[in-house]
Design a protein around this motif. Structure first.
Motif, PDB file in Angstrom:
ATOM      1  N   UNK A 113      59.111 138.894  22.700  1.00  0.00           N
ATOM      2  CA  UNK A 113      57.852 138.562  23.367  1.00  0.00           C
ATOM      3  C   UNK A 113      58.142 138.275  24.844  1.00  0.00           C
ATOM      4  N   UNK A 114      57.327 138.861  25.704  1.00  0.00           N
ATOM      5  CA  UNK A 114      57.566 138.784  27.139  1.00  0.00           C
ATOM      6  C   UNK A 114      56.310 138.272  27.846  1.00  0.00           C
ATOM      7  N   UNK A 115      56.417 137.220  28.669  1.00  0.00           N
ATOM      8  CA  UNK A 115      55.253 136.747  29.434  1.00  0.00           C
ATOM      9  C   UNK A 115      54.894 137.743  30.536  1.00  0.00           C
ATOM     10  N   UNK A 116      53.612 137.852  30.838  1.00  0.00           N
ATOM     11  CA  UNK A 116      53.119 138.758  31.874  1.00  0.00           C
ATOM     12  C   UNK A 116      52.487 137.919  32.979  1.00  0.00           C
ATOM     13  N   UNK A 117      53.064 137.961  34.160  1.00  0.00           N
ATOM     14  CA  UNK A 117      52.569 137.164  35.278  1.00  0.00           C
ATOM     15  C   UNK A 117      51.708 137.967  36.244  1.00  0.00           C
ATOM     16  N   UNK A 118      51.690 139.270  36.075  1.00  0.00           N
ATOM     17  CA  UNK A 118      50.999 140.139  37.012  1.00  0.00           C
ATOM     18  C   UNK A 118      51.958 140.943  37.868  1.00  0.00           C
ATOM     19  N   UNK A 119      53.234 140.516  37.906  1.00  0.00           N
ATOM     20  CA  UNK A 119      54.242 141.296  38.610  1.00  0.00           C
ATOM     21  C   UNK A 119      54.674 142.484  37.742  1.00  0.00           C
ATOM     22  N   UNK A 120      55.156 143.560  38.365  1.00  0.00           N
ATOM     23  CA  UNK A 120      55.582 144.732  37.586  1.00  0.00           C
ATOM     24  C   UNK A 120      56.732 144.389  36.647  1.00  0.00           C
ATOM     25  N   UNK A 212      57.164 142.635  44.503  1.00  0.00           N
ATOM     26  CA  UNK A 212      56.957 143.661  45.528  1.00  0.00           C
ATOM     27  C   UNK A 212      57.409 143.181  46.899  1.00  0.00           C
ATOM     28  N   UNK A 213      58.085 144.025  47.672  1.00  0.00           N
ATOM     29  CA  UNK A 213      58.495 143.634  49.028  1.00  0.00           C
ATOM     30  C   UNK A 213      57.288 143.232  49.868  1.00  0.00           C
ATOM     31  N   UNK A 214      57.511 142.354  50.842  1.00  0.00           N
ATOM     32  CA  UNK A 214      56.414 141.872  51.690  1.00  0.00           C
ATOM     33  C   UNK A 214      55.816 142.996  52.532  1.00  0.00           C
ATOM     34  N   UNK A 215      56.653 143.969  52.906  1.00  0.00           N
ATOM     35  CA  UNK A 215      56.204 145.112  53.707  1.00  0.00           C
ATOM     36  C   UNK A 215      56.745 146.397  53.089  1.00  0.00           C
ATOM     37  N   UNK A 216      56.098 147.523  53.335  1.00  0.00           N
ATOM     38  CA  UNK A 216      56.591 148.798  52.788  1.00  0.00           C
ATOM     39  C   UNK A 216      58.031 149.068  53.216  1.00  0.00           C
ATOM     40  N   UNK A 239      56.582 168.765  53.272  1.00  0.00           N
ATOM     41  CA  UNK A 239      57.017 167.389  53.043  1.00  0.00           C
ATOM     42  C   UNK A 239      55.873 166.403  53.182  1.00  0.00           C
ATOM     43  N   UNK A 240      56.030 165.256  52.553  1.00  0.00           N
ATOM     44  CA  UNK A 240      55.041 164.195  52.651  1.00  0.00           C
ATOM     45  C   UNK A 240      55.603 162.882  52.148  1.00  0.00           C
ATOM     46  N   UNK A 241      54.753 161.874  52.068  1.00  0.00           N
ATOM     47  CA  UNK A 241      55.151 160.535  51.638  1.00  0.00           C
ATOM     48  C   UNK A 241      54.119 160.012  50.633  1.00  0.00           C
ATOM     49  N   UNK A 242      54.619 159.534  49.489  1.00  0.00           N
ATOM     50  CA  UNK A 242      53.769 158.880  48.496  1.00  0.00           C
ATOM     51  C   UNK A 242      53.696 157.390  48.834  1.00  0.00           C
ATOM     52  N   UNK A 243      52.505 156.757  48.785  1.00  0.00           N
ATOM     53  CA  UNK A 243      51.223 157.292  48.309  1.00  0.00           C
ATOM     54  C   UNK A 243      50.318 157.870  49.400  1.00  0.00           C
ATOM     55  N   UNK A 321      51.468 162.274  40.913  1.00  0.00           N
ATOM     56  CA  UNK A 321      51.163 161.052  40.175  1.00  0.00           C
ATOM     57  C   UNK A 321      52.454 160.246  40.075  1.00  0.00           C
ATOM     58  N   UNK A 322      52.340 159.022  39.562  1.00  0.00           N
ATOM     59  CA  UNK A 322      53.490 158.123  39.586  1.00  0.00           C
ATOM     60  C   UNK A 322      53.545 157.331  38.290  1.00  0.00           C
ATOM     61  N   UNK A 323      54.751 157.175  37.754  1.00  0.00           N
ATOM     62  CA  UNK A 323      54.940 156.399  36.541  1.00  0.00           C
ATOM     63  C   UNK A 323      55.277 154.959  36.896  1.00  0.00           C
ATOM     64  N   UNK A 324      54.375 154.029  36.583  1.00  0.00           N
ATOM     65  CA  UNK A 324      54.631 152.626  36.841  1.00  0.00           C
ATOM     66  C   UNK A 324      54.124 152.164  38.196  1.00  0.00           C
ATOM     67  N   UNK A 325      54.493 150.951  38.567  1.00  0.00           N
ATOM     68  CA  UNK A 325      54.043 150.315  39.803  1.00  0.00           C
ATOM     69  C   UNK A 325      54.935 150.731  40.966  1.00  0.00           C
ATOM     70  N   UNK A 326      54.372 150.745  42.184  1.00  0.00           N
ATOM     71  CA  UNK A 326      55.147 151.150  43.355  1.00  0.00           C
ATOM     72  C   UNK A 326      54.760 150.369  44.616  1.00  0.00           C
ATOM     73  N   UNK A 327      54.117 149.224  44.480  1.00  0.00           N
ATOM     74  CA  UNK A 327      53.638 148.464  45.639  1.00  0.00           C
ATOM     75  C   UNK A 327      54.727 148.264  46.691  1.00  0.00           C
ATOM     76  N   UNK A 328      54.457 148.741  47.910  1.00  0.00           N
ATOM     77  CA  UNK A 328      55.354 148.632  49.063  1.00  0.00           C
ATOM     78  C   UNK A 328      56.720 149.280  48.828  1.00  0.00           C
TER      79      UNK A 328
END
Length: 340
Positions: A113-120, A212-216, A239-243, A321-328
């Motif tokens: 069992x794992x608690x979920x805090x909202x972080x990835x 997540x890092x404070x900045x990208x 070439x490009x950058x996600x997202x 598309x992207x698998x999972x969270x990627x914030x910053x």
């Protein structure tokens, strides 16, 4: 991984000279995993002249290699287990929430069992076997996680994202080696498919959350595609950058009726990007993942060959598309177009 995928990779490696490369076996395993996710498409498409909309377009000329990286844990990982905390290559902080084991002489399935805090959340594991070892499927509240539902036995510390139900404050994560079906291998194209027996292994398994890092974070540059691949000549790169850049469009013409398309990405989460293609508006039947080209290793080729009407201009569009969270934690991507 299909039988044909494995056969093609092994045959190609057997016919080529053996370089002095300490990473050779890792590259073969990586190539097999990438090839299993690729597809051969017979559809209208081609590439001699290419126009890209809204992103960079670079002619097919050689350039100096650039640095690349992958999303693996730092040296904080311990051989005998999994660290309580570690920092990824891009500076992201990971904290262990729960840990468990699966042993050869013990149970083949376990849950925590794992608690979920909202972080990835992500799961990782270490085993005492090799690439042919039993790998546990990963389930959240009894359901396999989409896109990457098992861990691989590796000397590194692989990380797999966990997708949790929205609003959940706790989830049950299950590791199960009984759900995986054994594969098979053909010695020749027409020979029977012989089963591959997985080797038992002892596993240490853990669930982590990351902040997540404070900045990208600025991803490293991507090495340019080679001038030639899969018997074809590189024509263009887009070439490009996600997202920021979630799609692209190419218009192309093929005189021979054959083109090839491949993808490379850079950033700690690069291998989690997926590409879906449309050829003249028609959806390709399967999606493709993104390869990571590390410094000092050979090009992780998985060129998708496309058969097209000779001399016909068509439109190739791609959507990411992207698998999972990627914030910053952005990812650079690059699509290479090859002409035969």
């Amino acid at each position: 991984m299909t039988v044909q995928d494995l056969r093609d990779v092994l045959r190609e490696r057997a016919e080529s000279p053996s370089p002095a490369n300490p990473y050779r076996h890792d590259e073969v395993r990586s190539r097999i995993r990438r090839t299993s996710l690729r597809r051969r498409v017979t559809a209208g498409a081609g590439a001699v002249a290419v126009i890209a909309a809204g992103i960079y377009l670079i002619p097919g000329t050689a350039a100096a290699p650039d640095r690349d990286t992958t999303a693996t844990a730092t040296a904080a990982a311990q051989p005998a287990g999994l660290p309580e905390r570690f920092t990824s290559a891009d500076g992201t902080e990971y904290r262990r929430l729960a840990i468990t084991t699966l042993e050869v002489k013990g149970k083949k399935k376990t849950s925590i069992n794992v608690p979920v805090s909202g972080k990835p959340l992500e799961v990782s594991g270490r085993c005492d076997g090799g690439p042919r070892s039993d790998s546990p499927a990963v389930l959240v509240n009894g359901r396999p996680i989409g896109g990457a539902d098992s861990l691989r036995c590796s000397k590194e510390m692989p990380l797999v994202p966990l997708i949790v139900p929205r609003g959940a404050t706790e989830v049950t994560v299950t590791f199960d080696t009984t759900r995986l079906r054994p594969g098979c291998v053909r010695r020749t194209k027409d020979s029977p498919c012989l089963p591959v027996e997985a080797r038992p292994a002892n596993w240490s398994l853990a669930v982590y959350e990351w902040t997540p890092p404070a900045r990208p974070v600025e991803p490293p540059q991507i090495k340019p595609f080679p001038d030639r691949a899969a018997g074809m000549k590189r024509a263009y790169t887009v070439r490009g950058m996600w997202p920021q850049d979630p799609s692209f469009t190419l218009t192309a013409t093929s005189e021979s009726g054959k083109i090839g398309i491949d993808q490379l990405c850079a950033g700690d989460l690069a291998s989690r990007m997926w590409f879906q293609f449309r050829i003249d508006g028609k959806l390709s039947p399967s999606s493709s993942n993104c390869g990571v080209w590390r410094e000092g290793r050979s090009y992780p080729m998985a060129v998708a060959e496309i058969t097209v009407p000779k001399g016909k201009r068509v439109t190739i569009s791609g959507k990411m598309s992207f698998l999972g969270e990627y914030t910053n934690r952005p990812v650079r991507w690059s699509v290479g177009v090859f002409v035969k």
